[in-house]
Design a protein around this motif. Structure first.
Motif, PDB file in Angstrom:
ATOM      1  N   ASN A 212       0.555 -10.102   6.171  1.00 12.61           N
ATOM      2  CA  ASN A 212       0.583  -8.612   6.784  1.00 12.61           C
ATOM      3  C   ASN A 212       1.634  -8.894   7.825  1.00 12.61           C
ATOM      4  OD1 ASN A 212      -0.783 -10.737   8.392  1.00 12.61           O
ATOM      5  ND2 ASN A 212      -2.342  -9.258   9.029  1.00 12.61           N
TER       6      ASN A 212
ATOM      7  N   THR B 282      -2.311  -4.732   8.162  1.00 16.10           N
ATOM      8  CA  THR B 282      -3.553  -5.425   8.097  1.00 16.10           C
ATOM      9  C   THR B 282      -3.949  -5.614   6.484  1.00 16.10           C
ATOM     10  OG1 THR B 282      -6.031  -5.337   8.243  1.00 16.10           O
ATOM     11  CG2 THR B 282      -4.854  -3.157   8.391  1.00 16.10           C
ATOM     12  N   TRP B 283      -4.718  -6.740   6.233  1.00 12.59           N
ATOM     13  CA  TRP B 283      -5.077  -6.937   4.809  1.00 12.59           C
ATOM     14  C   TRP B 283      -6.084  -6.037   4.309  1.00 12.59           C
ATOM     15  CZ3 TRP B 283      -3.999 -10.872   1.354  1.00 12.59           C
ATOM     16  CH2 TRP B 283      -2.729 -11.916   1.624  1.00 12.59           C
ATOM     17  N   GLU B 284      -6.696  -5.513   5.274  1.00  6.22           N
ATOM     18  CA  GLU B 284      -7.714  -4.398   4.704  1.00  6.22           C
ATOM     19  C   GLU B 284      -6.590  -3.101   4.282  1.00  6.22           C
ATOM     20  OE1 GLU B 284     -10.654  -3.228   7.585  1.00  6.22           O
ATOM     21  OE2 GLU B 284     -10.681  -5.483   8.311  1.00  6.22           O
ATOM     22  N   LYS B 285      -7.104  -2.596   3.267  1.00  2.85           N
ATOM     23  CA  LYS B 285      -6.270  -1.202   2.663  1.00  2.85           C
ATOM     24  C   LYS B 285      -4.929  -1.849   2.308  1.00  2.85           C
ATOM     25  CE  LYS B 285      -7.958   1.251   6.816  1.00  2.85           C
ATOM     26  NZ  LYS B 285      -7.658   1.339   8.012  1.00  2.85           N
TER      27      LYS B 285
ATOM     28  N   SER C 230       0.798  -1.284   0.229  1.00  3.43           N
ATOM     29  CA  SER C 230       0.084  -0.018  -0.150  1.00  3.43           C
ATOM     30  C   SER C 230       0.742   1.351   0.051  1.00  3.43           C
ATOM     31  CB  SER C 230      -0.678   0.015   1.174  1.00  3.43           C
ATOM     32  OG  SER C 230      -0.261  -0.085   2.337  1.00  3.43           O
TER      33      SER C 230
ATOM     34  N   ARG D 153      -2.365  -3.374   3.313  1.00  5.65           N
ATOM     35  CA  ARG D 153      -1.083  -2.996   4.200  1.00  5.65           C
ATOM     36  C   ARG D 153      -0.548  -4.467   4.180  1.00  5.65           C
ATOM     37  NH1 ARG D 153      -3.283   0.213   8.959  1.00  5.65           N
ATOM     38  NH2 ARG D 153      -1.435  -0.626   9.999  1.00  5.65           N
TER      39      ARG D 153
ATOM     40  N   TYR E  73      -2.527  -6.861  14.749  1.00  5.15           N
ATOM     41  CA  TYR E  73      -3.495  -7.476  13.935  1.00  5.15           C
ATOM     42  C   TYR E  73      -3.140  -9.164  14.017  1.00  5.15           C
ATOM     43  CZ  TYR E  73      -5.151  -2.977  12.165  1.00  5.15           C
ATOM     44  OH  TYR E  73      -5.492  -1.846  12.130  1.00  5.15           O
TER      45      TYR E  73
END
Lengths: 309, 184
Positions: free
Chosen positions: A262, A278-281, A76, A283, A240
């Protein structure tokens, strides 16, 4: 009519018997009292690691494994850091197979300048027509390097504050040639945490596995739940659960493991309790494990020169 | 007539096994060399757990080799051999069923060396092929020693060697067999 049949039989029988002879001899070889053989199941995983986690696979005795593990920066981060390629964390290490059931390893990590060591002991091996699981015990220790962290006033700094311990049971089953799964009950003990908020001991459960796509390629994955300390902060950053997905590609001499994760830490302590992305966004980090094995002690069949032809 | 035939057949069939003079072992040795010309590494393995039975009367002979018992110098090579080349989980054993061509010329009760030919079926990696292999039979005391050297074309048995290792793994394996059989 009857006579014809009889004479045909008389001619045909010896031939049939001759054809069946060699097969009968083979049956004699196979006749071990009619019991199904309990053969150990091999190659539950291709390598000694799924991605970050250890597998129930040990190095053969006398084999030295030079390992280079690499986790690039965050995908990201975008084009400015070339999607993470501009910075990376690395672990270089040596693993060694001491006996059939014991392997040990040492490594140095760029993240927190940590040195780590581990021992892995095979307790049980899955057998065809027998034991349903392979079980190993993993014990690791890591010692962070670098400068001492800022401690609350009045608190003394000891060397032991740098240390953390990891204990895992690795419970694996090869369900078929394609599918192997592993459960990893995990206990991490960190000597230095903010004990007003969190416990020194983190209890977690890892799940990992592989699905073989072909003889030489497998899809792998692993995930860790944390039973406590899931709200732990690392230098103020949220932590996380670790999730990694990748593939094993086997070429002649090595297994390349390529994956996204992550976690940028590679010790058990680090990826279970110190994953701040985190996998969200997006990262997540691209990473690879490279291993190169050297046979230090030859198997006994090859120690004399007799078998060297 | 019918009764006579039945009695005769029963007598022959039931008596046959007791007359048969059989020799056997479970520790015969098979080794192979599949090193490609100019390869930096030796691709060799040895198996000391090969089972064999020889019927001295009929000349029938069988060999059976558990694939997982092939030992390599490098553990990783052994793993790849089992996982990718011979696929030993699917095809755990290789066997040979054959007949010694001129078995009547071998005197199993007297020490001596005989050159022979053995023809039969070789099964490996799930593929069965007819083969004829020259070999030596040595009768020594109460034991029979069989020796043979032959080449196996890997492609014949659907053993695929990927391009990246073709500089190391040859197209052909030179197989050597040595079995010392004792009277059963």
């Amino acid at each position: 009519m009857r006579r014809i049949i009889l004479s045909v039989l008389a001619v045909a029988l010896p031939f049939a018997a001759a054809f069946a002879q060699a097969d009968k001899l083979l049956d004699e070889l196979n006749d071990d009292g009619g019991k199904a053989k309990k053969e150990p199941v091999t190659s539950t995983f291709k390598a000694t690691r799924i991605i970050n986690s250890s597998t129930v696979e040990n190095l053969a005795p006398g084999v030295l494994d030079f390992r280079i593990l690499h986790r690039f920066g965050r995908v990201s981060d975008g084009v400015d850091n070339f999607y993470g390629f501009d910075n990376a964390t690395t672990r270089i290490g040596l693993d060694y197979g001491v006996t059939k059931w014991l392997m040990v390893g040492l490594g140095h990590n760029t993240l927190f300048k940590a040195n780590d060591g581990f021992a892995k002991v095979k307790l049980l091996t899955q057998k065809k027509n027998g034991t349903p699981l392979s079980i190993s015990y993993f014990a690791g220790i890591s010692v962070d390097g670098g400068a001492a962290p800022k401690l609350p006033p009045g608190m003394d700094w000891y060397f032991t504050h740098r240390m953390a311990y990891a204990h895992q049971l690795l419970l694996a089953r090869k369900f078929s040639n394609r599918l192997s799964l592993q459960l990893m009950p995990t206990v991490i003990h960190q000597n230095l945490v903010d004990s007003t908020k969190w416990s020194n001991t983190t209890i977690g459960l890892g799940v990992g596995g592989r699905i073989k796509v072909s003889n030489r390629v497998a899809i792998t994955g692993e995930y860790y739940f944390r039973g406590n300390n899931s709200d732990m902060l690392l230098s103020g950053a949220t932590t996380y659960n670790s999730l990694s997905i990748g593939c094993d590609i086997e070429t002649g001499g090595h297994v390349f493991q390529l994956f996204f994760t992550n976690s940028n830490g590679m010790t058990e302590r680090s990826f279970v309790t110190q994953t701040t992305d985190t996998w969200e966004k997006g990262r997540i980090h691209f990473g690879f494990n490279i291993s190169r094995v050297f046979t230090v002690v030859k198997p006994k069949e090859f120690r004399s020169t007799k078998n060297n032809w | 007539m019918k009764r006579l035939f039945v009695i005769a057949a029963a007598a022959i069939l039931s008596a046959a096994p007791t007359f048969a003079q059989k020799f056997s072992t479970r520790t015969a040795k098979i080794s192979f060399d599949a090193t490609a010309p100019g390869s930096p590494e030796d691709i060799t393995a040895v198996n000391n757990e090969v089972a064999s039975i020889l019927d001295a009367k009929t000349g029938d002979v069988v060999f059976q080799a558990p694939i997982k018992s092939f030992k390599f110098k490098r553990a990783l090579m052994q793993e790849h051999f089992n996982e990718n080349y011979l696929e030993s989980d699917t095809y755990p054993k290789s066997d040979f069923r054959g007949t010694i061509a001129n078995v009547s010329s071998v005197n199993f009760s007297k020490d001596g060396t005989y050159e022979t030919k053995v023809s039969g079926k070789l099964t490996m990696h799930g593929v069965t092929k007819e083969v004829t292999v020259p070999g030596t039979i040595v009768v020594k005391g109460a034991s029979v020693i069989m020796k043979a050297t032959f080449n196996v074309l890997l492609a014949d048995y659907k053993v695929n060697v990927p391009g990246v290792v073709s500089d190391k793994v040859g197209k052909e394996a030179k197989v050597q067999l040595e079995a010392t059989l004792a009277q059963k």
